[in-house]
Design an enzyme around this catalytic site. Structure first.
Site, PDB file in Angstrom:
ATOM      1  N   ASP A  16      31.038   0.853  22.586  1.00  0.00           N
ATOM      2  CA  ASP A  16      29.992   0.116  23.196  1.00  0.00           C
ATOM      3  C   ASP A  16      28.889  -0.244  22.143  1.00  0.00           C
ATOM      4  OD1 ASP A  16      28.390  -0.808  25.186  1.00  0.00           O
ATOM      5  OD2 ASP A  16      27.511   1.230  25.753  1.00  0.00           O
ATOM      6  N   GLY A  17      28.100  -1.215  22.318  1.00  0.00           N
ATOM      7  CA  GLY A  17      27.008  -1.552  21.518  1.00  0.00           C
ATOM      8  C   GLY A  17      27.310  -2.855  20.517  1.00  0.00           C
ATOM      9  N   GLY A  19      27.154  -6.075  21.825  1.00  0.00           N
ATOM     10  CA  GLY A  19      26.193  -6.859  22.262  1.00  0.00           C
ATOM     11  C   GLY A  19      24.826  -6.755  21.432  1.00  0.00           C
ATOM     12  N   ARG A  29      26.586 -12.710  21.507  1.00  0.00           N
ATOM     13  CA  ARG A  29      27.165 -11.640  22.052  1.00  0.00           C
ATOM     14  C   ARG A  29      28.806 -11.458  21.579  1.00  0.00           C
ATOM     15  NH1 ARG A  29      24.951  -8.064  25.345  1.00  0.00           N
ATOM     16  NH2 ARG A  29      27.241  -7.296  25.907  1.00  0.00           N
ATOM     17  N   HIS A  33      31.395  -8.916  19.668  1.00  0.00           N
ATOM     18  CA  HIS A  33      32.922  -8.469  20.138  1.00  0.00           C
ATOM     19  C   HIS A  33      33.709  -8.736  19.040  1.00  0.00           C
ATOM     20  CE1 HIS A  33      31.206  -7.528  23.825  1.00  0.00           C
ATOM     21  NE2 HIS A  33      31.141  -8.941  24.213  1.00  0.00           N
ATOM     22  N   ASN A  64      33.481  -4.947  34.063  1.00  0.00           N
ATOM     23  CA  ASN A  64      32.917  -5.889  32.955  1.00  0.00           C
ATOM     24  C   ASN A  64      32.982  -7.490  33.629  1.00  0.00           C
ATOM     25  OD1 ASN A  64      33.781  -3.695  30.277  1.00  0.00           O
ATOM     26  ND2 ASN A  64      31.584  -4.241  31.066  1.00  0.00           N
ATOM     27  N   SER A 192      30.625   5.682  32.244  1.00  0.00           N
ATOM     28  CA  SER A 192      30.735   4.172  32.537  1.00  0.00           C
ATOM     29  C   SER A 192      32.214   4.143  33.382  1.00  0.00           C
ATOM     30  CB  SER A 192      30.524   3.133  31.788  1.00  0.00           C
ATOM     31  OG  SER A 192      29.259   3.403  31.254  1.00  0.00           O
ATOM     32  N   GLU A 203      35.742  17.404  25.329  1.00  0.00           N
ATOM     33  CA  GLU A 203      34.578  17.454  24.688  1.00  0.00           C
ATOM     34  C   GLU A 203      33.934  16.015  24.485  1.00  0.00           C
ATOM     35  OE1 GLU A 203      33.276  20.443  23.612  1.00  0.00           O
ATOM     36  OE2 GLU A 203      34.595  21.271  24.708  1.00  0.00           O
TER      37      GLU A 203
HETATM   38  C1  IPE Z   1      31.734   0.426  28.817  1.00  0.00           C
HETATM   39  O1  IPE Z   1      30.694  -0.354  28.204  1.00  0.00           O
HETATM   40  C2  IPE Z   1      32.939  -0.187  28.805  1.00  0.00           C
HETATM   41  C3  IPE Z   1      33.651  -0.547  27.550  1.00  0.00           C
HETATM   42  C4  IPE Z   1      33.014  -0.124  26.593  1.00  0.00           C
HETATM   43  C5  IPE Z   1      34.804  -1.566  27.614  1.00  0.00           C
HETATM   44  P1  IPE Z   1      29.425  -1.004  29.081  1.00  0.00           P
HETATM   45  O2  IPE Z   1      28.545  -1.470  28.366  1.00  0.00           O
HETATM   46  O3  IPE Z   1      30.278  -1.921  29.998  1.00  0.00           O
HETATM   47  O4  IPE Z   1      28.960   0.146  30.140  1.00  0.00           O
HETATM   48  P2  IPE Z   1      27.521   0.072  30.719  1.00  0.00           P
HETATM   49  O5  IPE Z   1      27.257  -0.983  31.668  1.00  0.00           O
HETATM   50  O6  IPE Z   1      26.695   0.260  29.665  1.00  0.00           O
HETATM   51  O7  IPE Z   1      27.720   1.490  31.524  1.00  0.00           O
HETATM   52  C1  IPE Z   2      31.141  -2.994  24.344  1.00  0.00           C
HETATM   53  O1  IPE Z   2      29.910  -3.682  23.823  1.00  0.00           O
HETATM   54  C2  IPE Z   2      32.269  -3.943  24.645  1.00  0.00           C
HETATM   55  C3  IPE Z   2      32.494  -4.208  26.052  1.00  0.00           C
HETATM   56  C4  IPE Z   2      31.946  -3.508  26.965  1.00  0.00           C
HETATM   57  C5  IPE Z   2      33.665  -5.084  26.212  1.00  0.00           C
HETATM   58  P1  IPE Z   2      28.871  -4.254  24.841  1.00  0.00           P
HETATM   59  O2  IPE Z   2      29.120  -5.818  24.959  1.00  0.00           O
HETATM   60  O3  IPE Z   2      28.696  -3.523  26.141  1.00  0.00           O
HETATM   61  O4  IPE Z   2      27.537  -4.102  23.896  1.00  0.00           O
HETATM   62  P2  IPE Z   2      26.216  -3.786  24.370  1.00  0.00           P
HETATM   63  O5  IPE Z   2      26.204  -2.485  25.200  1.00  0.00           O
HETATM   64  O6  IPE Z   2      25.620  -4.960  25.456  1.00  0.00           O
HETATM   65  O7  IPE Z   2      25.169  -3.749  23.263  1.00  0.00           O
HETATM   66 MG    MG Z   3      27.484  -1.841  26.825  1.00  0.00          MG
END
Ligand code: IPE
Ligand code: IPE
Ligand code: MG
Length: 238
Positions: A16-17, A19, A29, A33, A64, A192, A203
């Site tokens: 995650d992160g 974006g 964004r 990716h 998503n 999630s 863990e």
């Molecule tokens: C979880 O991240 C899904 C993936 C990493 C593929 P999200 O960014 O979609 O989760 P939420 O919306 O913050 O819970």
């Molecule tokens: C995780 O990064 C990748 C996917 C969910 C596909 P995000 O796209 O959720 O990035 P943030 O959480 O918005 O920073």
């Molecule tokens: Mg995210």
């Protein structure tokens, strides 16, 4: 005395992160990716040294699809690009790739590429990489229960015999061990909808690092911390 000195056999990662990483750089964004997809290679390569035999990564959740059409289609083309670009190295490096999640909702071209990648890496056994694509824990359990109900109706499954092992056999992850360690990057402390059934006794590591900054050193720190933990599985150590 921890019972985990050997390190985790199966690590699952909520990547995650991406974006926010891109946003901090003033980029779109999808730029995040792409940077995130590049990270995967280093992390897969680090597995053998860390004693990690199974790596499962969350690439796209059943939730998503709620994102903009541009982001969703950008991600789908990134997945196609990843499979095409990495196939050769994955074969050579002994990585067996599997996909979990609800495949039929994906486009035919991508499904075919996923099937092919699974086939051409099926003999590998150095690292087992599982990519969760259009995956949701609740969706997976619902699909499993639907299959069980069908088999019960057909008479090939006796409802009286159904137990935890039976359900486990109907899940997408049926051939995988449960994750020992689940890592989530980007500071969010939630799962999630990832591996709900399988991570019952895993863990967890919730770390602030954004996925595109997740290096093999950060990975090694997570597995080292895991090795200091005491897993009790409900029992009392004597
Ligand atoms: C979880 O991240 C899904 C993936 C990493 C593929 P999200 O960014 O979609 O989760 P939420 O919306 O913050 O819970
Ligand atoms: C995780 O990064 C990748 C996917 C969910 C596909 P995000 O796209 O959720 O990035 P943030 O959480 O918005 O920073
Ligand atoms: Mg995210």
């Amino acid at each position: 005395m921890p019972d985990t000195e050997t390190g985790p056999n199966h690590v699952a990662i909520i990547m995650d992160g991406n974006g926010r990483w891109a946003q901090m750089k003033g980029k779109p964004r999808l730029f995040g990716h792409h940077a995130g997809a590049k990270r995967v290679k280093e992390i897969v390569r680090a597995c053998p040294d860390l004693g990690v035999k199974y790596l499962t990564i969350f690439a796209f959740s059943t939730e998503n699809w709620k994102r903009t059409q541009a982001e969703v289609s950008g991600l789908m083309s990134l997945f196609r690009r990843y499979i095409k670009g990495e196939m050769k190295d994955l074969i050579q490096e002994g990585v067996r790739v599997r996909f979990i999640g609800d495949r039929p909702r994906l486009d035919d071209k991508l499904i075919k590429m996923m099937d092919d990648l699974e086939k051409v890496t099926a003999q590998n056994e150095k690292v087992h990489l599982t990519i969760a694509l259009n995956y949701g824990g609740r969706d997976e359990v619902s699909r499993a229960v639907k299959e069980m109900a069908r088999d019960a109706a057909l008479g090939t499954l006796d409802p009286e015999t159904v137990d935890e092992t039976t359900l486990t056999r109907y899940l997408d992850t049926r051939v995988l061990p449960d994750p020992d360690l689940v890592i989530r990057t980007s500071g969010e402390a939630r799962i999630s909808n990832f591996l709900l059934w399988q991570s019952a006794y895993s863990e967890y590591e919730f770390i602030d690092t954004l996925w595109p900054d997740f290096t093999k050193d950060v990975f090694a720190e997570c597995t080292a911390r895991y090795a200091t933990r005491d897993r009790r599985f409900g029992a009392v150590k004597v």
